[in-house]
Design a protein around this motif. Structure first.
Motif, PDB file in Angstrom:
ATOM      1  N   GLY A   1     -26.831 -21.077  26.996  1.00 50.51           N
ATOM      2  CA  GLY A   1     -27.769 -22.027  27.578  1.00 50.51           C
ATOM      3  C   GLY A   1     -28.947 -21.373  28.270  1.00 50.51           C
ATOM      4  N   TRP A   2     -28.895 -20.045  28.472  1.00 53.23           N
ATOM      5  CA  TRP A   2     -29.979 -19.315  29.139  1.00 53.23           C
ATOM      6  C   TRP A   2     -30.706 -18.454  28.122  1.00 53.23           C
ATOM      7  N   HIS A   3     -31.900 -17.988  28.477  1.00 56.32           N
ATOM      8  CA  HIS A   3     -32.644 -17.069  27.631  1.00 56.32           C
ATOM      9  C   HIS A   3     -33.579 -16.232  28.497  1.00 56.32           C
ATOM     10  N   LEU A   4     -33.991 -15.080  27.962  1.00 56.03           N
ATOM     11  CA  LEU A   4     -35.041 -14.287  28.607  1.00 56.03           C
ATOM     12  C   LEU A   4     -36.137 -14.048  27.586  1.00 56.03           C
ATOM     13  N   TYR A   5     -37.303 -13.698  28.075  1.00 58.08           N
ATOM     14  CA  TYR A   5     -38.488 -13.708  27.226  1.00 58.08           C
ATOM     15  C   TYR A   5     -38.762 -12.345  26.596  1.00 58.08           C
TER      16      TYR A   5
ATOM     17  N   PRO B   1     -42.763 -11.717  30.862  1.00 60.02           N
ATOM     18  CA  PRO B   1     -42.115 -11.036  29.742  1.00 60.02           C
ATOM     19  C   PRO B   1     -41.123 -10.001  30.262  1.00 60.02           C
ATOM     20  N   THR B   2     -40.163  -9.657  29.448  1.00 57.60           N
ATOM     21  CA  THR B   2     -39.238  -8.583  29.816  1.00 57.60           C
ATOM     22  C   THR B   2     -40.014  -7.270  29.795  1.00 57.60           C
ATOM     23  N   THR B   3     -40.038  -6.587  30.933  1.00 54.47           N
ATOM     24  CA  THR B   3     -40.896  -5.413  31.096  1.00 54.47           C
ATOM     25  C   THR B   3     -40.070  -4.208  31.534  1.00 54.47           C
ATOM     26  N   PHE B   4     -40.237  -3.093  30.836  1.00 50.42           N
ATOM     27  CA  PHE B   4     -39.540  -1.849  31.179  1.00 50.42           C
ATOM     28  C   PHE B   4     -40.552  -0.868  31.773  1.00 50.42           C
ATOM     29  N   THR B   5     -40.229  -0.350  32.940  1.00 47.54           N
ATOM     30  CA  THR B   5     -41.095   0.619  33.618  1.00 47.54           C
ATOM     31  C   THR B   5     -40.332   1.930  33.804  1.00 47.54           C
ATOM     32  N   PHE B   6     -40.895   3.020  33.285  1.00 48.35           N
ATOM     33  CA  PHE B   6     -40.302   4.351  33.452  1.00 48.35           C
ATOM     34  C   PHE B   6     -41.038   5.049  34.587  1.00 48.35           C
ATOM     35  N   GLU B   7     -40.352   5.240  35.726  1.00 47.27           N
ATOM     36  CA  GLU B   7     -40.996   5.763  36.920  1.00 47.27           C
ATOM     37  C   GLU B   7     -40.841   7.273  37.059  1.00 47.27           C
ATOM     38  N   ASP B   8     -39.716   7.795  36.611  1.00 45.73           N
ATOM     39  CA  ASP B   8     -39.451   9.236  36.749  1.00 45.73           C
ATOM     40  C   ASP B   8     -39.065   9.798  35.387  1.00 45.73           C
TER      41      ASP B   8
ATOM     42  N   ASN C   1     -37.006   0.770  35.934  1.00 46.00           N
ATOM     43  CA  ASN C   1     -36.427  -0.556  36.116  1.00 46.00           C
ATOM     44  C   ASN C   1     -36.871  -1.483  34.991  1.00 46.00           C
ATOM     45  N   VAL C   2     -36.082  -2.527  34.809  1.00 48.73           N
ATOM     46  CA  VAL C   2     -36.429  -3.585  33.868  1.00 48.73           C
ATOM     47  C   VAL C   2     -36.607  -4.868  34.673  1.00 48.73           C
ATOM     48  N   ARG C   3     -37.755  -5.529  34.465  1.00 50.45           N
ATOM     49  CA  ARG C   3     -38.032  -6.800  35.132  1.00 50.45           C
ATOM     50  C   ARG C   3     -37.998  -7.912  34.088  1.00 50.45           C
ATOM     51  N   PHE C   4     -37.372  -9.025  34.466  1.00 54.59           N
ATOM     52  CA  PHE C   4     -37.189 -10.104  33.496  1.00 54.59           C
ATOM     53  C   PHE C   4     -37.099 -11.433  34.225  1.00 54.59           C
ATOM     54  N   MET C   5     -37.284 -12.513  33.464  1.00 51.64           N
ATOM     55  CA  MET C   5     -37.154 -13.879  33.985  1.00 51.64           C
ATOM     56  C   MET C   5     -36.160 -14.621  33.107  1.00 51.64           C
ATOM     57  N   ALA C   6     -35.106 -15.158  33.724  1.00 50.75           N
ATOM     58  CA  ALA C   6     -34.091 -15.923  32.999  1.00 50.75           C
ATOM     59  C   ALA C   6     -34.358 -17.407  33.181  1.00 50.75           C
ATOM     60  N   CYS C   7     -34.329 -18.156  32.066  1.00 48.95           N
ATOM     61  CA  CYS C   7     -34.580 -19.594  32.114  1.00 48.95           C
ATOM     62  C   CYS C   7     -33.535 -20.324  31.277  1.00 48.95           C
ATOM     63  N   ASN C   8     -33.291 -21.584  31.639  1.00 54.53           N
ATOM     64  CA  ASN C   8     -32.549 -22.482  30.761  1.00 54.53           C
ATOM     65  C   ASN C   8     -33.416 -23.704  30.508  1.00 54.53           C
ATOM     66  N   ASP C   9     -32.834 -24.766  29.970  1.00 54.23           N
ATOM     67  CA  ASP C   9     -33.641 -25.933  29.625  1.00 54.23           C
ATOM     68  C   ASP C   9     -34.034 -26.761  30.841  1.00 54.23           C
ATOM     69  N   GLU C  10     -33.524 -26.407  32.048  1.00 55.18           N
ATOM     70  CA  GLU C  10     -33.828 -27.186  33.240  1.00 55.18           C
ATOM     71  C   GLU C  10     -34.614 -26.409  34.280  1.00 55.18           C
TER      72      GLU C  10
ATOM     73  N   PRO D   1     -38.341 -13.953  38.894  1.00 52.64           N
ATOM     74  CA  PRO D   1     -38.289 -12.642  38.240  1.00 52.64           C
ATOM     75  C   PRO D   1     -37.345 -11.693  38.971  1.00 52.64           C
ATOM     76  N   THR D   2     -36.542 -10.986  38.213  1.00 52.22           N
ATOM     77  CA  THR D   2     -35.502 -10.110  38.754  1.00 52.22           C
ATOM     78  C   THR D   2     -35.682  -8.711  38.195  1.00 52.22           C
ATOM     79  N   ALA D   3     -35.298  -7.709  38.978  1.00 48.56           N
ATOM     80  CA  ALA D   3     -35.411  -6.310  38.546  1.00 48.56           C
ATOM     81  C   ALA D   3     -34.033  -5.653  38.552  1.00 48.56           C
ATOM     82  N   ARG D   4     -33.785  -4.792  37.575  1.00 48.14           N
ATOM     83  CA  ARG D   4     -32.575  -3.972  37.527  1.00 48.14           C
ATOM     84  C   ARG D   4     -32.997  -2.522  37.327  1.00 48.14           C
TER      85      ARG D   4
END
Length: 645
Positions: A49-53, A65-72, A124-133, A138-141
């Protein structure tokens, strides 16, 4: 049994919906391709029921959008760009007027790197999770890859303290976080979310019930009621058989809803509802249904089906025979009920909510089956039952025009998707104004169809319906110049397609929590805190249906400092922040990430929209408000908080 567990899962979800949601789990892996190259794999497991972009989105896209950042990158360099091993799905978002690519289920992103014998890679990877409601903030890992030698030498990241904040009275909190950031206990928050979800399913049931009532008054069903009831009253167990007959109707039609529920999960229904091809199909289907109701032809099933079923019902007898009689009714009445059932299922598919088709069809079948059972239990009511006549044909014509109006909604979605611009808001409203004006003219006998006799006298009821139709058409007229028209906002194209629209002056609203709290201290006022998002569809619905109300506007402007925080605001912070959350370091780089952290840290929730009232010290009065388009409920929420000191 599967349905039982699905229902248990739904109840658990509702009870936890105000808590932190984490629908995307990440796993980071590295695979050696050769002595000098690695393949870094970023695997996202996404809840149903969820998706990321997608990683590639338009710059002005309303979602992240799902974004990957290489810092080191010590002893390593990137080879090419990030790729996905899964094909992204595409949908058109009619609320923002853009195509969005997304992933559901599981997706694996791959990045090749050139490495030395000793290497260390982090980011880190930044992303946004959405469902139909709703969409979560935006969250970072953080991720980290290293050779064995480098892993031993890497020191942990240095935690950055949240900058101190200057407040109105000149004092600065010693711990770096102002007191009004402190977590609060809000036990009523979960109740608000569960209450909204419950109300949503009651609304779906009511919509289905209303459709069942419409089907009941069609020429294919209404004349059958007295014949069927009379048949049962002559039997030895007539009342029992009438009850079984009604229950059988409920089972048959609810089973159809269950099939749709099992064939399409919420995510699939949402993807279909935003597909241009699907919406064109729905438009054509509803036009066919409308033509059938308006007398061009009849949609019927093969007569042999009902004949065979009726013959089996006579042979079987008992409960099975009564059930087969109910199935025969479903087939015989299909020319009238089929278009209504089809339209209802299409509408529920667009709704996208889990179990919506089953609940809607349950409401439909209860309304359709009720009279067969009630008239058998109370036979005297049959005498008061309106006799069959020309009024039933008026019901079909009314349904036909409503089908045409509803069909335009689906054509509008396809028009936006392909950029045809043939059904902008003015054109859409013009067509609706004409349709409902024609419906009014039909009721007073100025328009009639070829198979109808001339109407010589207009009854009070037809006059009343004509009055409603003309009034609704006139109500829509200001919309041609940009009036909001809350009653049709769910159907009409967005205001962005309007060539000319009325402007609305914005009140005194803050978009920074610290600035809003400082103003509240200076003027000794309560704070209305609104956690929103640019990509939050339900937030836009609340703004159109609730915040535009005159009483709500006055209450907010006169009594509160309004602070609206967009959790997906990508404006960079003047200085990055790194905070500890759940034992892990979380780096905050944008304004949206800061406000999302505030919502999680202070209120223990991360879903939008989320509304709460605070005093000037940042303490809650108790209770929160979520997505609920009832102006009455929202006003009651504000008054409840105004009364508390």
């Amino acid at each position: 049994m599967k349905k039982f567990f699905a229902l248990i899962f739904l109840i658990v979800q509702l009870s936890l919906s105000a808590q932190i949601q984490d629908p995307v789990k990440w796993n980071f892996e590295q695979r050696k391709l050769n002595a000098e190259q690695l393949e870094l794999r970023f695997v996202a497991d996404i809840e149903s029921g969820w998706h990321l972009y997608d990683i590639s989105m338009q710059e002005d896209s309303p979602v992240l959008p799902t974004t990957f950042t290489f810092e080191d990158m010590q002893g390593a360099s990137l080879v090419g760009g990030m790729t996905s091993q899964n094909e992204a799905q595409s949908m058109y978002d009619r609320n923002f007027g853009v195509n969005l690519n997304y992933y559901s289920g599981q997706v694996t992103f791959v990045q090749k790197v050139q490495v030395a014998d000793s290497y260390h890679i982090s980011g880190n990877v930044r992303f946004m999770a959405c469902n139909d409601e709703t969409c979560l903030a935006p969250t970072a890992r953080n991720f980290e890859f290293a050779s064995e030698e480098a892993a031993l030498a890497v020191s942990p990241l240095t935690q950055l303290q949240m900058p101190t904040v200057q407040i109105a009275d000149g004092k600065v909190e010693k711990d770096g976080l102002p007191a009004y950031w402190s977590p609060v206990t809000d036990e009523e928050g979960a109740e608000a979310y569960a209450e909204v979800a419950e109300n949503s399913f009651w609304r779906i049931f009511f919509d289905g019930f209303l459709a069942g009532l419409l089907a009941l008054f069609t020429p294919c069903v209404w004349p059958i009621i007295p014949l069927t009831v009379s048949f049962f009253l002559k039997r030895r167990r007539g009342k029992r058989d009438a009850f079984v007959y009604g229950a059988s109707i409920v089972i048959i039609y609810t089973f159809v809803g269950m099939l749709v529920t099992y064939l399409f999960d919420a995510s699939s229904l949402n993807a279909l509802s935003t597909s241009a091809v699907f919406n064109i199909f729905c438009f054509l289907l509803l036009v066919v249904f409308a033509a059938s109701f308006l007398g061009m032809f009849e949609i019927t099933l093969p007569s042999s089906w009902s004949t065979r079923l009726d013959a089996k019902a006579e042979k079987k007898g008992g409960v099975i025979g009564v059930f087969l009689m109910a199935a025969t009714l479903a087939l015989v009445s299909f020319s009238c009920t089929g278009p209504i059932v089809g339209t209802l299922l299409v509408a529920l598919s667009v709704d996208g909510a889990f179990l919506a088709p089953m609940i809607g069809m349950l409401g439909f079948s209860v309304a359709l089956a009720g009279p067969f059972t009630l008239f058998a239990l109370f036979p005297r009511w049959l005498d008061a039952m309106p006799k069959s006549g020309g009024w039933m044909n008026a019901v079909k014509v009314t349904l036909g025009i409503l089908e045409l109006a509803f069909a335009l909604k689906f054509l509008s979605v396809a028009d936006l998707a392909y950029g045809w611009h043939i059904l902008d808001r003015e054109v859409f409203l013009s067509l609706w104004i004409v349709l409902f004006s024609m419906l009014g003219l039909y009721y007073i006998g100025k328009i009639r169809f070829a198979h109808e006799a001339e109407l010589k006298n207009v009854s009070f009821f037809r006059f009343f319906l004509a009055l409603l139709s003309f009034a609704f058409a006139i109500y829509m007229l200001p919309g041609l110049w940009g009036a909001p028209l809350k009653a049709v906002s769910a159907f009409a194209p967005p205001l962005t397609t309007q060539d000319f629209k009325l402007g609305n002056a914005e009140g005194n609203v803050f978009y920074d929590y610290d600035e809003g709290m400082a103003y509240a201290r200076q003027h000794d006022k309560k704070v209305f805190l609104d956690f929103s998002g640019y990509g939050c569809v339900n937030c836009r619905k609340m703004e159109a249906a609730v915040f535009a109300d005159a009483e709500v506007k006055k209450m907010l402007n006169d009594n509160f400092v309004v602070v609206t925080l967009y959790v997906d605001d990508r404006t960079a912070l003047p200085q990055e922040m790194e905070v500890q959350e759940n034992g892990a370091s979380v780096r905050l780089q944008t304004q949206g990430e800061k406000w999302s952290f505030l919502q999680r840290y202070k209120f223990g929730t991360n879903a939008q929209p989320y509304y709460v009232v605070l005093d000037k010290e940042g303490k809650t009065y108790g209770g929160s408000f979520a997505y609920n388009e009832s102006v009455t409920d929202f006003v009651a929420f504000l008054r409840k908080n105004l009364e508390k000191e």
